[in-house]
Scaffold this motif. Sequence first.
Motif, PDB file in Angstrom:
ATOM      1  N   SER A  14     -29.745  20.014  -4.863  1.00 22.99           N
ATOM      2  CA  SER A  14     -28.669  19.102  -5.633  1.00 22.99           C
ATOM      3  C   SER A  14     -27.580  19.062  -4.553  1.00 22.99           C
ATOM      4  N   GLN A  15     -26.569  18.259  -4.740  1.00 21.51           N
ATOM      5  CA  GLN A  15     -25.336  18.053  -3.994  1.00 21.51           C
ATOM      6  C   GLN A  15     -24.629  19.370  -3.857  1.00 21.51           C
ATOM      7  N   ALA A  16     -24.474  20.181  -4.742  1.00 21.63           N
ATOM      8  CA  ALA A  16     -23.714  21.374  -4.842  1.00 21.63           C
ATOM      9  C   ALA A  16     -24.871  22.372  -3.721  1.00 21.63           C
ATOM     10  N   ARG A  17     -25.889  22.475  -3.981  1.00 18.04           N
ATOM     11  CA  ARG A  17     -26.833  23.374  -3.072  1.00 18.04           C
ATOM     12  C   ARG A  17     -26.767  23.106  -1.704  1.00 18.04           C
ATOM     13  N   GLN A  18     -26.675  21.802  -1.498  1.00 22.79           N
ATOM     14  CA  GLN A  18     -26.859  21.101   0.040  1.00 22.79           C
ATOM     15  C   GLN A  18     -25.447  21.440   0.585  1.00 22.79           C
ATOM     16  N   ALA A  19     -24.280  21.369  -0.217  1.00 31.12           N
ATOM     17  CA  ALA A  19     -23.059  21.693   0.242  1.00 31.12           C
ATOM     18  C   ALA A  19     -22.981  23.259   0.568  1.00 31.12           C
ATOM     19  N   ASP A  27     -15.640  26.574   2.458  1.00 35.56           N
ATOM     20  CA  ASP A  27     -16.392  25.302   2.263  1.00 35.56           C
ATOM     21  C   ASP A  27     -17.390  25.554   0.909  1.00 35.56           C
ATOM     22  N   ALA A  28     -17.453  26.962   0.673  1.00 31.08           N
ATOM     23  CA  ALA A  28     -18.469  27.509  -0.446  1.00 31.08           C
ATOM     24  C   ALA A  28     -18.049  28.880  -0.685  1.00 31.08           C
ATOM     25  N   LEU A  29     -18.384  29.102  -2.011  1.00 27.39           N
ATOM     26  CA  LEU A  29     -18.373  30.454  -2.441  1.00 27.39           C
ATOM     27  C   LEU A  29     -19.607  30.895  -3.030  1.00 27.39           C
ATOM     28  N   GLY A  43     -12.271  22.274  -5.983  1.00 28.69           N
ATOM     29  CA  GLY A  43     -13.099  21.488  -5.102  1.00 28.69           C
ATOM     30  C   GLY A  43     -14.025  22.175  -4.413  1.00 28.69           C
ATOM     31  N   ILE A  44     -14.365  23.813  -4.677  1.00 28.35           N
ATOM     32  CA  ILE A  44     -15.119  24.412  -3.751  1.00 28.35           C
ATOM     33  C   ILE A  44     -16.532  24.653  -4.602  1.00 28.35           C
ATOM     34  N   PRO A  45     -17.713  24.298  -3.994  1.00 28.39           N
ATOM     35  CA  PRO A  45     -18.969  24.419  -4.669  1.00 28.39           C
ATOM     36  C   PRO A  45     -19.464  25.935  -4.844  1.00 28.39           C
ATOM     37  N   ALA A  89     -26.164  26.662  -9.407  1.00 25.59           N
ATOM     38  CA  ALA A  89     -25.208  25.990  -8.339  1.00 25.59           C
ATOM     39  C   ALA A  89     -24.125  25.174  -9.172  1.00 25.59           C
ATOM     40  N   PHE A  90     -22.867  25.456  -8.799  1.00 25.04           N
ATOM     41  CA  PHE A  90     -21.818  24.807  -9.629  1.00 25.04           C
ATOM     42  C   PHE A  90     -21.321  23.669  -8.646  1.00 25.04           C
ATOM     43  N   THR A  91     -21.339  22.493  -9.403  1.00 22.96           N
ATOM     44  CA  THR A  91     -20.806  21.379  -8.694  1.00 22.96           C
ATOM     45  C   THR A  91     -19.356  21.517  -8.288  1.00 22.96           C
ATOM     46  N   ALA A  92     -18.871  21.068  -7.508  1.00 22.56           N
ATOM     47  CA  ALA A  92     -17.372  21.075  -7.298  1.00 22.56           C
ATOM     48  C   ALA A  92     -16.666  19.950  -8.188  1.00 22.56           C
TER      49      ALA A  92
END
Length: 376
Positions: free
Chosen positions: A8-13, A176-178, A241-243, A264-267
């Motif tokens: 997913s986009q969140a996992r890629q981020a 950029d991520a948590l 705004g933080i994935p 995964a949590f999408t921003a």
Amino acid sequence: MTGSVVLSQARQAVAAAGRVVVKVGSSSLTTAEGGLDRSRLDALVDAVAARRAAGGQVVLVSSGAIAAGLAPLGITRRPRDLATQQAAASVGQLALAHAYANSFGRYDLTVGQVLLTAEDVVRRAHYRNAQRTFSRLLALGAVPVVNENDTVATAEIKFGDNDRLAALVAHLVGADALLLLSDVDSLYDGDPRLPGAQRVPEVTGPSDVDGVRAGSVGASGLGTGGMASKLAAARLAASAGIPVLLAGAADATRALSAADVGTAFTATGTRLSARRFWLGHASAATGRLFLDAGAVAAVVTRRRSLLAAGVTAVEGAFEAGDVVELVDPDGAVVARGVVAFDATELPALIGHSSGELPPEQRREVVHADDLVPLTA
């Protein structure tokens, strides 16, 4: 989620994040019988060091100080009274820092310990000082290891749990991520120890967690968080705004590389400036202003300043420059802002248009630049 599965986009981020905050709970590092579990701590450090070797920066938010201090003090279970908790923290924090220094030393990585209380993010000056410390530690190549300063924190100035602390630190350092690590491998819609509990692999918005029943304390009894606090922290970070990736500590290596485990949590929100995030989520409100429906629409929808005409009541003992909550007619907090008047001044002004006020009082009660609407 392995092999040819598209992330997913969140996992890629999360996988591509240049700077990531990693939070690990007490139950993933310690046992009540033996204090720190060095093998699990080393496994976590292995994963963090691999991320560093791949070019990433990591800030580690680590629980475990109180739990690590229990065995050396001969205490068999987590104490309830504050004085004993603080005594355990004073012993355990030293043991925890020493263990991290030794473990990261295997990779020639230097550790910098950062102990925070809620006061350090509630007070604007302290918040900026913490930002500068983190920035310099990372620039010098160190791994900041953060914990709440349980030795001096009181009930009134505690974050409540390190999950919330991690979400605040993630924004404070511009992460950029948590990554939230615990003894549970994902978010489930119920107690994962019971039959029928379903894993929630992705959270893209509030509706994805509507049916989730999250517990308040970890299974080991060593921590203060539990899944409820992790869910709250994940939603807080995502809304800013933080994935976020919530995963098991045993899966730390995969979580910090492929990011193909856990939930995964999408921003969902836009990243706020440090000041606006502090104002909305870290500052302590000292009072409340109650608004009529028109003022709510102006403040929340149109992002306008709050004027005296839209205020219906005042609560609290605040001074000009303090942070206050703005409340709608139904009693819900819809925004936070820096008030321009003392609480003693406002009762005579509320409900009046600017033209009805003396010239020296014809200013915004809360200026738009000092106001942050809150999402549900």
